[in-house]
Design an enzyme around this catalytic site. Structure first.
Site, mmCIF file in Angstrom:
data_model
loop_
_atom_site.group_PDB
_atom_site.id
_atom_site.type_symbol
_atom_site.label_atom_id
_atom_site.label_comp_id
_atom_site.label_asym_id
_atom_site.label_seq_id
_atom_site.Cartn_x
_atom_site.Cartn_y
_atom_site.Cartn_z
ATOM 1 C CB VAL A 55 -28.289 26.223 51.534
ATOM 2 C CG1 VAL A 55 -27.411 25.257 52.308
ATOM 3 C CG2 VAL A 55 -29.711 25.684 51.377
ATOM 4 C CB SER A 133 -36.024 14.073 41.957
ATOM 5 O OG SER A 133 -37.234 13.336 41.994
ATOM 6 C CE1 TYR A 146 -37.200 17.489 46.281
ATOM 7 C CE2 TYR A 146 -38.204 16.031 44.660
ATOM 8 C CZ TYR A 146 -37.221 16.287 45.602
ATOM 9 O OH TYR A 146 -36.253 15.335 45.854
ATOM 10 C CB ALA A 147 -40.985 18.236 39.718
ATOM 11 C CB SER A 149 -36.099 22.953 42.611
ATOM 12 O OG SER A 149 -36.372 21.730 43.273
ATOM 13 C CE LYS A 150 -34.014 17.933 44.585
ATOM 14 N NZ LYS A 150 -32.670 18.026 45.212
ATOM 15 C CB ILE A 179 -33.707 7.534 49.756
ATOM 16 C CG1 ILE A 179 -32.892 7.232 48.485
ATOM 17 C CG2 ILE A 179 -32.923 7.141 50.994
ATOM 18 C CD1 ILE A 179 -32.537 5.773 48.296
#
Length: 241
Positions: A55, A133, A146-147, A149-150, A179
């Site tokens: 992607v 998130s 990660y944070a 990007s979210k 999850i």
């Protein structure tokens, strides 16, 4: 009250659908009579259509969408779930790690939307779901890439939703909570896993399927919204099975 979903004749593209939440959703779409097409670098289990896609590579995404359109002539739903979650402190972060995280988690969603949404606009019908998130709001030590990007994905989705609302294309955000997926286990071992278990709890991929089917369905008369799991999201999934 019991809820059931009918996806007969519909096509749903799921990026990152070879495992975790995406894999559970692909199976559910198929069980509802629809066609799930997984875009991933890993081949999913049997019974699900698959196109190998990175992607982060815009041309790869465009080519895969062209394959789906040539085969089916329509894409009714796009669930952009491909993501990576490396862990490192900001001061120690490899620049390549930062770049790759944004390329997969953020750029990958943008490229998928650019390739798919025009087809939805042309048909004046479609639903896009992207994932955020809780870390987008709170941040998290060792997970800045990660944070970030979210957090960016929330603004992106709300902006896209405003652009295509008049074309009857919906764009919503799901915040599944914690999850138990392979990615989660790799990024949250030991004390962190215990923290999540003792606070909001750790759900299963199947817990998220009901809410995602709802967002994909014509029952979700909303756009630009963020549906948050926490504990209630898992309960909602149970009620909709």
């Amino acid at each position: 009250m019991r809820v059931s979903f009918d996806a007969t004749g519909e096509v749903v593209v799921i990026t990152g659908g070879a495992q975790g939440i995406g894999a559970a959703l692909a199976q559910a779409v198929t069980a509802c009579g629809g066609t799930a097409v997984v875009f991933d670098v890993v081949k999913p289990g049997p019974g699900v259509e698959y196109v190998e896609v990175d992607v982060a590579d815009r041309s790869s995404v465009e080519s895969a969408v062209a394959v789906v359109m040539a085969r089916y002539g329509r894409i009714d739903g796009l669930v952009a779930g491909a993501a990576v979650q490396p862990r490192s402190a900001v001061v120690d972060m490899d620049p390549a790690e930062w770049t790759r995280t944004l390329q997969v988690n953020l750029d990958g969603v943008v490229w998928a939307c650019q390739a798919v949404v025009p087809h939805m606009v042309a048909r004046r019908s479609g639903s896009v779901v992207v994932f955020t998130s809780g870390m987008a709001v709170t941040g998290w030590a060792g997970a800045a890439a990660y944070a970030s990007s979210k957090a960016a994905l929330i603004a992106f989705a709300k902006s896209l939703a405003a652009e295509v609302a008049a074309d009857r294309v919906r764009v919503n955000v799901a915040a599944p909570g914690v999850i138990d997926t392979e990615q989660f286990r790799g990024a949250n071992a030991g004390v962190e896993r215990e923290h999540w278990q003792d606070t909001i709890g750790i759900g299963d991929p199947e817990d998220v399927v009901g809410p995602l089917l709802f967002l994909l369905s014509d029952a979700a008369a909303m756009t630009g919204s963020v549906l948050t799991r926490e504990r209630a999201f898992a309960k909602l999934a149970t009620f909709t099975e």
